[in-house]
Write a protein that holds these residues in place. Structure first.
Motif, PDB file in Angstrom:
ATOM      1  N   ILE A 273       0.581  -1.246   0.132  1.00  0.00           N
ATOM      2  CA  ILE A 273      -0.031   0.174   0.094  1.00  0.00           C
ATOM      3  C   ILE A 273       0.914   1.424  -0.077  1.00  0.00           C
ATOM      4  O   ILE A 273       0.727   2.339  -0.859  1.00  0.00           O
ATOM      5  CB  ILE A 273      -0.966  -0.127   1.225  1.00  0.00           C
ATOM      6  CG1 ILE A 273      -2.053  -1.276   0.940  1.00  0.00           C
ATOM      7  CG2 ILE A 273      -1.618   1.409   1.334  1.00  0.00           C
ATOM      8  CD1 ILE A 273      -2.798  -1.325   2.341  1.00  0.00           C
ATOM      9  N   PHE A 274       1.812   1.495   0.847  1.00  0.00           N
ATOM     10  CA  PHE A 274       2.469   2.691   1.089  1.00  0.00           C
ATOM     11  C   PHE A 274       3.707   2.817   0.060  1.00  0.00           C
ATOM     12  O   PHE A 274       3.900   3.923  -0.191  1.00  0.00           O
ATOM     13  CB  PHE A 274       3.142   2.682   2.711  1.00  0.00           C
ATOM     14  CG  PHE A 274       2.189   2.755   3.633  1.00  0.00           C
ATOM     15  CD1 PHE A 274       1.367   3.704   3.676  1.00  0.00           C
ATOM     16  CD2 PHE A 274       2.047   1.613   4.396  1.00  0.00           C
ATOM     17  CE1 PHE A 274      -0.073   3.599   4.691  1.00  0.00           C
ATOM     18  CE2 PHE A 274       1.087   1.367   5.414  1.00  0.00           C
ATOM     19  CZ  PHE A 274       0.127   2.359   5.541  1.00  0.00           C
ATOM     20  N   GLY A 275       4.186   1.757  -0.559  1.00  0.00           N
ATOM     21  CA  GLY A 275       4.849   2.105  -1.752  1.00  0.00           C
ATOM     22  C   GLY A 275       4.227   2.574  -2.900  1.00  0.00           C
ATOM     23  O   GLY A 275       4.856   3.563  -3.481  1.00  0.00           O
ATOM     24  N   SER A 276       3.004   2.150  -3.039  1.00  0.00           N
ATOM     25  CA  SER A 276       2.249   2.780  -4.329  1.00  0.00           C
ATOM     26  C   SER A 276       1.808   4.315  -4.039  1.00  0.00           C
ATOM     27  O   SER A 276       1.837   4.909  -4.894  1.00  0.00           O
ATOM     28  CB  SER A 276       0.843   1.898  -4.518  1.00  0.00           C
ATOM     29  OG  SER A 276       1.299   0.450  -4.984  1.00  0.00           O
ATOM     30  N   ILE A 277       1.444   4.443  -2.670  1.00  0.00           N
ATOM     31  CA  ILE A 277       1.081   5.944  -2.334  1.00  0.00           C
ATOM     32  C   ILE A 277       2.275   6.654  -2.348  1.00  0.00           C
ATOM     33  O   ILE A 277       2.206   7.966  -2.799  1.00  0.00           O
ATOM     34  CB  ILE A 277       0.554   5.855  -0.996  1.00  0.00           C
ATOM     35  CG1 ILE A 277      -0.954   5.244  -0.954  1.00  0.00           C
ATOM     36  CG2 ILE A 277       0.425   7.222  -0.435  1.00  0.00           C
ATOM     37  CD1 ILE A 277      -1.521   5.113   0.236  1.00  0.00           C
ATOM     38  N   ALA A 278       3.460   6.384  -1.884  1.00  0.00           N
ATOM     39  CA  ALA A 278       4.675   7.098  -1.997  1.00  0.00           C
ATOM     40  C   ALA A 278       4.984   7.219  -3.547  1.00  0.00           C
ATOM     41  O   ALA A 278       5.556   8.441  -3.874  1.00  0.00           O
ATOM     42  CB  ALA A 278       5.885   6.363  -1.198  1.00  0.00           C
ATOM     43  N   LEU A 279       4.912   6.278  -4.387  1.00  0.00           N
ATOM     44  CA  LEU A 279       5.512   6.620  -5.901  1.00  0.00           C
ATOM     45  C   LEU A 279       4.441   7.334  -6.340  1.00  0.00           C
ATOM     46  O   LEU A 279       4.906   8.445  -7.077  1.00  0.00           O
ATOM     47  CB  LEU A 279       5.277   5.225  -6.525  1.00  0.00           C
ATOM     48  CG  LEU A 279       5.701   5.214  -8.041  1.00  0.00           C
ATOM     49  CD1 LEU A 279       6.278   3.830  -8.368  1.00  0.00           C
ATOM     50  CD2 LEU A 279       4.601   5.424  -8.680  1.00  0.00           C
ATOM     51  N   GLU A 280       3.157   7.615  -6.194  1.00  0.00           N
ATOM     52  CA  GLU A 280       2.268   8.214  -6.692  1.00  0.00           C
ATOM     53  C   GLU A 280       2.338   9.850  -6.367  1.00  0.00           C
ATOM     54  O   GLU A 280       2.478  10.889  -7.116  1.00  0.00           O
ATOM     55  CB  GLU A 280       0.580   7.998  -6.444  1.00  0.00           C
ATOM     56  CG  GLU A 280      -0.200   9.004  -7.120  1.00  0.00           C
ATOM     57  CD  GLU A 280      -1.644   8.493  -6.952  1.00  0.00           C
ATOM     58  OE1 GLU A 280      -2.604   9.359  -6.994  1.00  0.00           O
ATOM     59  OE2 GLU A 280      -1.984   7.245  -6.628  1.00  0.00           O
ATOM     60  N   ALA A 281       2.682  10.011  -4.902  1.00  0.00           N
ATOM     61  CA  ALA A 281       2.978  11.311  -4.308  1.00  0.00           C
ATOM     62  C   ALA A 281       4.449  11.668  -5.000  1.00  0.00           C
ATOM     63  O   ALA A 281       4.066  13.169  -5.534  1.00  0.00           O
ATOM     64  CB  ALA A 281       2.959  11.186  -2.986  1.00  0.00           C
ATOM     65  N   ALA A 282       5.164  11.147  -5.152  1.00  0.00           N
ATOM     66  CA  ALA A 282       6.519  11.478  -5.649  1.00  0.00           C
ATOM     67  C   ALA A 282       6.236  11.941  -7.193  1.00  0.00           C
ATOM     68  O   ALA A 282       6.883  13.062  -7.463  1.00  0.00           O
ATOM     69  CB  ALA A 282       7.564  10.278  -5.580  1.00  0.00           C
ATOM     70  N   TYR A 283       5.862  11.101  -7.961  1.00  0.00           N
ATOM     71  CA  TYR A 283       5.910  11.346  -9.268  1.00  0.00           C
ATOM     72  C   TYR A 283       4.634  12.680  -9.534  1.00  0.00           C
ATOM     73  O   TYR A 283       4.645  13.207 -10.679  1.00  0.00           O
ATOM     74  CB  TYR A 283       5.476  10.281 -10.045  1.00  0.00           C
ATOM     75  CG  TYR A 283       6.575   9.358 -10.302  1.00  0.00           C
ATOM     76  CD1 TYR A 283       7.888   9.575  -9.980  1.00  0.00           C
ATOM     77  CD2 TYR A 283       6.422   8.017 -10.722  1.00  0.00           C
ATOM     78  CE1 TYR A 283       9.033   8.928 -10.023  1.00  0.00           C
ATOM     79  CE2 TYR A 283       7.611   7.267 -10.729  1.00  0.00           C
ATOM     80  CZ  TYR A 283       9.071   7.529 -10.477  1.00  0.00           C
ATOM     81  OH  TYR A 283       9.965   6.808 -10.713  1.00  0.00           O
TER      82      TYR A 283
END
Length: 389
Positions: A273-283
């Motif tokens: 969950i948090f990996g996907s959320i971090a990726l989306e926020a970063a990009y």
């Protein structure tokens, strides 16, 4: 526009941090200043932490899928940062870039097939090939005027009909080369002629200094696009390596389906969950932060370059075109790598990377990570200068 503080010292000890808390395991000494593991000592950006905290307030962490906004963030980032138009149908997943490389090798070759690796290079490349029982073909880079380039004559001489893959490191680690279009075109011509698929590690593709441009391998030609696989991640760029979330881009529909089947065997595609959320926020929100980071990193490099020139004249610095990793040439000291590492650990109290681990061409070299507050780098350089004086 928000201004970020990269001078801040953040205590990382006693957080199960590999870089700090595993020093005794790897270097037999717990008191070293660590500039080895390739993560940064900067605070993970606020927009990523806020997104994670917001999701953590919902107290069920069950199975999830990646929303449309996740794919749109990746597509937007590639267009803005790399002028690369990609499609959702090209985007897959891996828990990490090395895992992606390994799954790519397993998907697109069979045991005994030849896989080209170009040392000195990120050492897990060797493990990916040997661990999957493929035949390692070394095509060492050439050192020309203080910079690496491809040795295409050597490559042509070593490949055969059983050579199926080439692992490309773009930008290059440890040298920091951002391969030019001319260099990549020369390499891909050889691969296309011999039907060699390229699996390209482009994890450092966002960390590019002024005057250079990252060229995704798939943009070179239609032939290359249809016979390549690219691995990327926000982990190096935004300091989120612990979230184990990478992306895989495969434009060819059939190859994409083959990779997805292999990914599905291990039920790895969901990620966390948090990996996907971090990726989306970063990009989605990371452009300003990254621009400021690159400026800070470059000033760190200039500090290192100036210090070495003044206090370590026998050491040669390979000028990075990208990444926050700098390749230092100590060969003038005529020390074997074991001796060089022992001296650096005991006399300079520094944890750096042993150049020998990067394969052919790494003997007598050390890799240093400059992704840290300037005061940390200054301390490291002073230790190095005193030890070698």
């Amino acid at each position: 526009m928000m201004t970020y503080n990269f001078d801040e010292i953040i205590q990382r000890k006693e957080t199960n941090c590999l870089k700090y808390d595993a020093l005794e395991t790897y270097f037999k000494s717990p008191g070293l200043l660590p500039l080895w593991v390739a993560d940064m000592d900067f605070r993970t950006p606020d927009f990523i932490m806020e997104a994670i905290r917001e999701r953590a307030q919902h107290e069920i962490l069950g199975y999830t899928f990646k929303p449309e906004s996740y794919f749109n963030a990746i597509i937007g980032w590639m267009k803005r940062r790399h002028d690369w138009d990609i499609q959702k149908e090209w985007i897959s997943f891996s828990p990490g870039v090395v895992a992606g490389l390994t799954m790519g090798i397993e998907t697109f070759s069979k045991p005994g097939d030849g896989v080209v690796v170009q040392p000195p290079v990120y050492f897990p490349f060797f493990d990916c090939v040997k661990g999957t029982k493929r035949r390692l073909i070394e095509n060492p880079l050439k050192l020309v005027n203080g910079r690496y380039t491809f040795d295409l004559d050597d490559l042509k001489a070593k490949i055969d009909s059983n050579t199926k893959l080439l692992l490309l490191c773009n930008p290059q680690n440890p040298g920091g080369m951002v391969w030019t279009r001319e260099e990549l075109e020369g390499l891909t011509r050889v691969c296309t002629k011999n039907n060699i698929m390229i699996i390209s590690d482009e994890i450092h593709s966002d960390l590019i200094y002024k005057g250079h441009k990252h060229i995704p391998i798939a943009t070179l030609s239609e032939e290359v696009k249809e016979n390549c696989m690219i691995t990327m991640a926000p982990s190096k760029t935004f300091n989120v390596a612990g979230l184990s979330s990478s992306l895989v881009i495969i434009p060819n529909k059939n190859k994409f389906a083959r990779y997805e089947r292999h990914l599905g065997v291990g039920h790895l595609g969901m990620g966390n969950i948090f990996g996907s959320i971090a990726l989306e926020a970063a990009y989605t929100h990371g452009d300003n932060w990254l621009d400021q980071l690159l400026s800070y990193l470059w000033d760190n490099y200039l500090l290192l370059e100036s210090f070495v020139e003044k206090h370590l004249p026998r050491v040669k610095v390979m000028k990075p075109e990208g990444t926050y990793l700098v390749w230092l040439d100590f060969t003038d000291y005529k020390m074997k790598n074991e001796e060089l590492m022992k001296f650096t650990i005991e006399q300079a109290q520094l944890a750096l990377n042993d150049g020998g681990r990067f394969g052919t061409g790494g003997e007598g070299w050390l890799r240093i990570n400059i992704g840290c507050p300037r005061s940390t780098l200054e301390e490291a350089l002073n230790r190095l200068g005193k030890a070698f004086k």
